[in-house]
Each structure stands twice: as C-alpha cells, then as structure tokens.
Design an enzyme around this catalytic site. Structure first.
Site, PDB file in Angstrom:
ATOM      1  N   ASP A   1      -5.933 -10.141   4.203  1.00 51.77           N
ATOM      2  CA  ASP A   1      -7.112 -10.059   3.338  1.00 51.77           C
ATOM      3  C   ASP A   1      -7.057 -11.221   2.348  1.00 51.77           C
ATOM      4  OD1 ASP A   1      -8.993  -9.456   1.338  1.00 51.77           O
ATOM      5  OD2 ASP A   1      -8.709  -7.297   1.559  1.00 51.77           O
TER       6      ASP A   1
ATOM      7  N   GLY B   1       6.014  -0.798  -5.521  1.00 55.30           N
ATOM      8  CA  GLY B   1       5.484  -0.712  -4.160  1.00 55.30           C
ATOM      9  C   GLY B   1       5.455  -2.078  -3.524  1.00 55.30           C
TER      10      GLY B   1
ATOM     11  N   GLU C   1      10.484  -0.152  -3.394  1.00 48.78           N
ATOM     12  CA  GLU C   1       9.749   0.235  -2.179  1.00 48.78           C
ATOM     13  C   GLU C   1      10.284   1.574  -1.677  1.00 48.78           C
ATOM     14  OE1 GLU C   1       7.540   0.744   1.091  1.00 48.78           O
ATOM     15  OE2 GLU C   1       7.149  -0.716  -0.492  1.00 48.78           O
TER      16      GLU C   1
ATOM     17  N   HIS D   1     -10.531  -5.684   2.911  1.00 55.32           N
ATOM     18  CA  HIS D   1     -10.113  -4.529   3.706  1.00 55.32           C
ATOM     19  C   HIS D   1     -10.472  -3.219   3.004  1.00 55.32           C
ATOM     20  CE1 HIS D   1      -6.663  -4.248   0.992  1.00 55.32           C
ATOM     21  NE2 HIS D   1      -6.408  -3.073   1.507  1.00 55.32           N
TER      22      HIS D   1
END
Length: 378
Positions: free
Chosen positions: A47, A74, A96, A316
């Site tokens: 994207d 994240g 993560e 997206h």
C-alpha cells in the site's frame, strides 16, 4: 487489516480503560493469526499511500528520532523499526505478538541493525521494557479507523512507557462520514431477495422429497440473511463522484491523551448538504491520521495519511459503506441530519456496531423520508 504488524492483545481491564477482559486464546484465533502470515504483511507493505506516509513522517522529522529511544507497537515485518533506526534512533524496541517476530528479527539482522533494534515477541500489555521511550510509533488503524481495537494496545504502551516529553506517531486521527450513491444498494437488495427465493425453493423440495416441513426456520434464516446482505457494512474504494454531500468529521482523536473509554463508544451528530439530484444510497466512512509531533515538540513537516475516496488508486483500507434500503431520492441543497453512534460488538470487542438515525430536510424546511438503521462492521 490495518497494521504494519498486529496490535498485541491482552486483558483490557484495569488502568487502561475498565472494559471487559478478553480471552487471549480466542483473541489470537480471531485476530492475531492473520498477521502471522507474510502474504498479509505483503498486502499492507504494498500500500504505497500507507508506506509513503510513514516513510515521509519519519525521514522528514529525523529530529524526533536522532539519538532517541523508540517503541514500535505491533512491528509485524519490522519495517517501522528499521526506518526508525535508519533515521538515527539510539534504541528501538519492536514488539510483536505473533511468530512474525522471527521474520522481523531476520530482517533486522539482514539490514545490520541488530545492535539498535530489539525484537520482542509478546503482548504489549505483558511486555516489560528496561527504560521509558521518546517515541511510540505504530500503524494501529483498522477499517473505519477503530475496527480491530488495536489502539487499546497503543494507549497501554503510551501510559506505561512513553516519557512525559515523548511523541506519538501518528499523533492525531479523524473519522469522517458522507452521504453516497452506489449501485451496491440495489445489488445487495437483489442478493437478499435471491437468497430468500432460494430458501423457499429449498423448503418446497425438502417437504416434497423428504416429508419434513422446515418453514419454522424461515424467520431466523431471513434475519441471518438480512444481517449479512443488508446490515453489514461493506469494504469499497469509492470514486469521488460517488460522494454526494459535504463530508463531516464524526470523531477527532489526540493520540497523546485519548483513553480506551473515549473510543469504546462514539456518539456524534452531523449534517451534510446534498450537491446534486440523485439517490441517497447510504453513507461512507473513512479516516485520516496526522504526524504533528506534540505542541512543545512539533513536527518539522506535518504528514497526513488519508483514506478518503479522493485518494488516487485508493488504499487497502478503502472506505466502509453503510447502505440504506431502499435508497432515498434527494435534491441539490437538501440537508441530511444524522445522529451517529458506534459501539464495540458484544460478541467480539474488535468488531463494531454502527447506528445511523437521520432525516433529509428540504431547503423549505419540509421533512421527508426519515431513516434509522443498525450496521455491523465485521
């Protein structure tokens, strides 16, 4: 969808908002597992609107990163952590929740940044860092901004680990809505009618061939199909010409001060002026985020990431479309007044329910065709 990685899940009780506890195993199965696959990371990394916004935000504002400590919430593939290090960060903690951390760790090493970036596998709510950080960076945005509830984890990270003088990337966010026209309204109505016609054929065949009358299930089947075809919001990349009224902001978020309670339930009233004679087929929702730094330490160049229908080739995220059935005839100059409410789903805190209660008002002041509908953002 909507993150460079995934927002770590955890128990959302306690000082971060007071909302219901979340079963981590169920949450992982419903949400995190998707982000553990490279194909999904590739979709987001492809994207260009998204990538360019974050790249420019970091490298046009290196003063926020040079010699600083950064927390990437994240991290996914680790791209934001890598850019932060390349912009001069002294230390980057890349958190993560999934096994994608292994790919991130490999990517960091392949780019010779293992001495700067520490990849940590775990939920943000459970992670302990050795120090406070100067910057929290995250791509936490889901469909219509808040689907996925990843911002909860960012708030947790901020309250635990951001220095009093720290900055958030992004720093601000806005949610927008506007009336739209779309052939999808007729298509979905036809799909619903087709599903019900097929059901009645099924009832007749079952009765004639097998001697069982299943008509008692018609009402629950109709409700199920109605929810799917007529009440579930749709992902779409709209053309700007499909927006038939003035867009309105329904929520503004300061990422430095927002709480979980601020975003768990949204209520807003907005108005829009119709720009042409057409049919009001529903409403579209989208968002933008901004990288402004903080008042005492502003960005040298403010960057915006928008998912509005005006974006070339779209993103997206696209837009969320909330269709009305039937569509309502509207005319240039009409006012559309709407009461908007969005709450988290009772069944899954990462999904949303939206209620639109409104009316169309002619310039003369006459009212016609009020509407009220509940939608599911799934």
């Amino acid at each position: 969808m909507g993150s460079f990685g995934n927002g770590p899940a955890g128990d959302r009780t306690g000082p971060f908002g007071g909302v219901a506890a979340v079963d981590k195993g169920v949450d992982f199965a419903n949400y995190f597992c998707t982000y553990a696959f490279l194909y999904h990371q590739k979709e987001m990394l492809s994207d260009r609107v998204r990538m360019d916004a974050y790249y420019n935000a970091i490298f046009e504002n290196k003063h926020h990163f040079l010699g600083k400590t950064v927390l990437d919430v994240g991290t996914g593939s680790g791209i934001l952590a890598i850019w932060s290090a390349q912009a001069g960060a002294r230390k980057v903690y890349a958190v993560e929740a999934t096994k994608m951390s292994e790919h991130a760790r490999a990517l960091v090493k392949a780019n010779n940044l293992q001495d700067v970036i520490e990849v940590i596998e775990g939920s943000m709510e459970d992670v302990s860092l050795p120090e406070k950080v100067d910057v929290i960076i995250s791509e936490w945005m889901g469909y219509f901004l808040l689907r996925e509830s990843m911002f909860d984890s960012v708030i947790c990270a901020r309250d635990c680990w951001l220095k009093p003088t720290g900055v958030m990337y992004p720093s601000h966010a806005r949610m927008w809505m506007a009336p739209v026209r779309s052939g999808l309204a007729d298509q979905k109505s036809n799909d619903y009618e087709g599903a019900m016609d097929d059901w009645h054929c099924f009832l007749e065949d079952t009765r004639n061939c097998y001697g069982v009358d299943m008509s008692i299930l018609t009402k629950p089947f109709a409700e199920e199909q109605k929810k799917w075809y007529l009440q579930t919001s749709l992902w779409n990349n709209l053309h700007p010409n499909q927006v038939i009224g003035t867009p309105a902001t329904v929520k503004e978020i300061d990422c430095l001060t927002a709480t979980v309670n601020d975003i768990a339930e949204l209520r807003s009233n907005f108005s829009s002026v119709i720009k042409c004679n057409t049919r009001l087929c529903g409403f579209s929702g989208w968002f933008d985020v901004h990288f402004r730094g903080r008042m005492e330490d502003p960005a040298q160049k403010e960057i915006e990431l928008t998912t509005a229908p005006s974006v070339d080739n779209g993103t997206h995220w696209g837009q969320q479309v909330f269709l009305l059935n039937p569509a309502i005839p509207v005319y240039e100059g009409d006012d559309v007044d709407v009461s908007f409410a969005m709450t988290r789903s009772k069944d899954n805190h990462r999904l949303m329910e939206v209620e639109l209660d409104g009316r169309v008002k002619q310039p003369s002041g006459n009212l016609f065709q009020p509407f009220r509908k509940t939608f599911f953002v799934e």
